[in-house]
Scaffold this motif. Structure first.
Motif, short mmCIF file in Angstrom:
data_model
loop_
_atom_site.label_atom_id
_atom_site.label_comp_id
_atom_site.label_asym_id
_atom_site.label_seq_id
_atom_site.Cartn_x
_atom_site.Cartn_y
_atom_site.Cartn_z
N UNK A 1 0.83 -1.20 0.00
CA UNK A 1 0.00 0.00 0.00
C UNK A 1 0.87 1.26 0.00
N UNK A 2 1.91 1.25 0.81
CA UNK A 2 2.75 2.44 0.96
C UNK A 2 3.72 2.65 -0.21
N UNK A 3 4.25 1.57 -0.76
CA UNK A 3 5.36 1.70 -1.70
C UNK A 3 4.98 1.71 -3.18
N UNK A 4 3.84 1.17 -3.52
CA UNK A 4 3.46 1.09 -4.93
C UNK A 4 2.87 2.40 -5.43
N UNK A 5 2.94 2.58 -6.74
CA UNK A 5 2.26 3.69 -7.41
C UNK A 5 0.90 3.15 -7.85
N UNK A 6 -0.16 3.78 -7.39
CA UNK A 6 -1.51 3.28 -7.65
C UNK A 6 -2.19 4.09 -8.73
N UNK A 7 -2.83 3.36 -9.65
CA UNK A 7 -3.56 3.98 -10.75
C UNK A 7 -5.01 3.54 -10.68
N UNK A 8 -5.91 4.42 -11.05
CA UNK A 8 -7.32 4.04 -11.10
C UNK A 8 -7.49 2.93 -12.12
N UNK A 9 -8.36 1.99 -11.79
CA UNK A 9 -8.58 0.82 -12.64
C UNK A 9 -10.06 0.47 -12.63
N UNK A 10 -10.62 0.24 -13.80
CA UNK A 10 -12.03 -0.15 -13.90
C UNK A 10 -12.10 -1.64 -14.24
N UNK A 11 -12.84 -2.39 -13.44
CA UNK A 11 -13.01 -3.82 -13.68
C UNK A 11 -13.86 -3.98 -14.93
N UNK A 12 -13.32 -4.64 -15.93
CA UNK A 12 -14.01 -4.76 -17.22
C UNK A 12 -15.37 -5.43 -17.09
N UNK A 13 -15.46 -6.47 -16.30
CA UNK A 13 -16.70 -7.24 -16.20
C UNK A 13 -17.83 -6.51 -15.47
N UNK A 14 -17.48 -5.59 -14.56
CA UNK A 14 -18.51 -4.96 -13.73
C UNK A 14 -18.55 -3.44 -13.81
N UNK A 15 -17.48 -2.85 -14.30
CA UNK A 15 -17.42 -1.40 -14.34
C UNK A 15 -17.07 -0.77 -13.00
N UNK A 16 -16.85 -1.58 -11.98
CA UNK A 16 -16.49 -1.03 -10.67
C UNK A 16 -15.07 -0.48 -10.71
N UNK A 17 -14.86 0.57 -9.92
CA UNK A 17 -13.55 1.20 -9.89
C UNK A 17 -12.77 0.79 -8.66
N UNK A 18 -11.50 0.50 -8.88
CA UNK A 18 -10.57 0.17 -7.81
C UNK A 18 -9.22 0.71 -8.23
N UNK A 19 -8.15 0.28 -7.57
CA UNK A 19 -6.81 0.76 -7.90
C UNK A 19 -5.92 -0.43 -8.23
N UNK A 20 -4.98 -0.20 -9.16
CA UNK A 20 -4.04 -1.23 -9.59
C UNK A 20 -2.63 -0.66 -9.47
N UNK A 21 -1.72 -1.47 -8.96
CA UNK A 21 -0.32 -1.04 -8.87
C UNK A 21 0.26 -0.94 -10.28
N UNK A 22 0.99 0.14 -10.52
CA UNK A 22 1.59 0.37 -11.83
C UNK A 22 2.48 -0.80 -12.22
N UNK A 23 2.14 -1.47 -13.34
CA UNK A 23 2.97 -2.55 -13.86
C UNK A 23 2.87 -3.87 -13.12
N UNK A 24 1.94 -3.99 -12.17
CA UNK A 24 1.84 -5.22 -11.38
C UNK A 24 0.37 -5.65 -11.27
N UNK A 25 0.17 -6.93 -10.98
CA UNK A 25 -1.17 -7.44 -10.76
C UNK A 25 -1.52 -7.42 -9.28
N UNK A 26 -1.45 -6.24 -8.68
CA UNK A 26 -1.83 -6.02 -7.29
C UNK A 26 -2.91 -4.96 -7.28
N UNK A 27 -3.90 -5.15 -6.42
CA UNK A 27 -5.06 -4.27 -6.44
C UNK A 27 -5.42 -3.77 -5.04
N UNK A 28 -6.05 -2.62 -5.00
CA UNK A 28 -6.56 -2.05 -3.76
C UNK A 28 -7.95 -1.48 -4.04
#
Length: 149
Positions: free
Chosen positions: A52-79
């Motif tokens: 949570x502290x070290x990654x760069x977080x970008x807004x991300x929309x879940x394709x299947x649902x349209x819900x918004x969450x965050x994705x770590x830049x260049x990684x498959x980690x989500x918040x």
């Protein structure tokens, strides 16, 4: 509001959220969100707070649902948005940073907060909390399936 309703301190709220999000992952079919919070979602440790502290977080929309969450830049980690609260709120961010820096403190605090949460609903009417009874006599169950001490 969640802290007030559950009777948790800010520290207990943060440690329980981090512990819960350090294990497992989100499932689109159940919640509408995707992915895991940590690289090793089967291990209870402070990796959630470090990520949570070290990654760069970008807004991300879940394709299947349209819900918004965050994705770590260049990684498959989500918040989730609620996870970002631990970065944005100064009091919660301070606690989260402490847990990111010290796994032992995180694990000790998590064990205490988890025990408090699990015992919170163990009330026996006006007699108080069943977990706090001074009697060491084993509990029995009577014919009406009421706990008798």
């Amino acid at each position: 509001n969640a802290m007030r309703i559950t009777g948790l301190s800010a520290r207990e709220f943060v440690v329980l959220m981090g512990g819960g999000h350090s294990l497992g992952q989100m499932h689109v079919a159940r919640s509408g969100y995707e992915g895991s919070w940590t690289a090793n979602p089967t291990k209870l440790d402070n990796d959630y707070f470090q990520t949570l502290a070290l990654e760069q977080w970008e807004e991300h929309k879940v394709a299947a649902t349209g819900k918004e969450q965050y994705k770590a830049h260049g990684k498959d980690l989500y918040m989730l948005k609620v996870d970002m609260l631990l970065r944005a709120d100064p009091e919660l961010a301070h606690i989260a940073q402490e847990y990111a820096a010290n796994k032992d403190i995180f694990l000790e605090d998590f064990a205490r907060a988890w025990t408090k949460l699990m015992n919170a609903d163990r009330f026996d009417g006006p007699a108080g909390n069943l977990c706090d009874l001074e009697s060491e006599a084993p509990a029995e169950v009577d014919d009406e399936a009421r706990l008798v001490v």
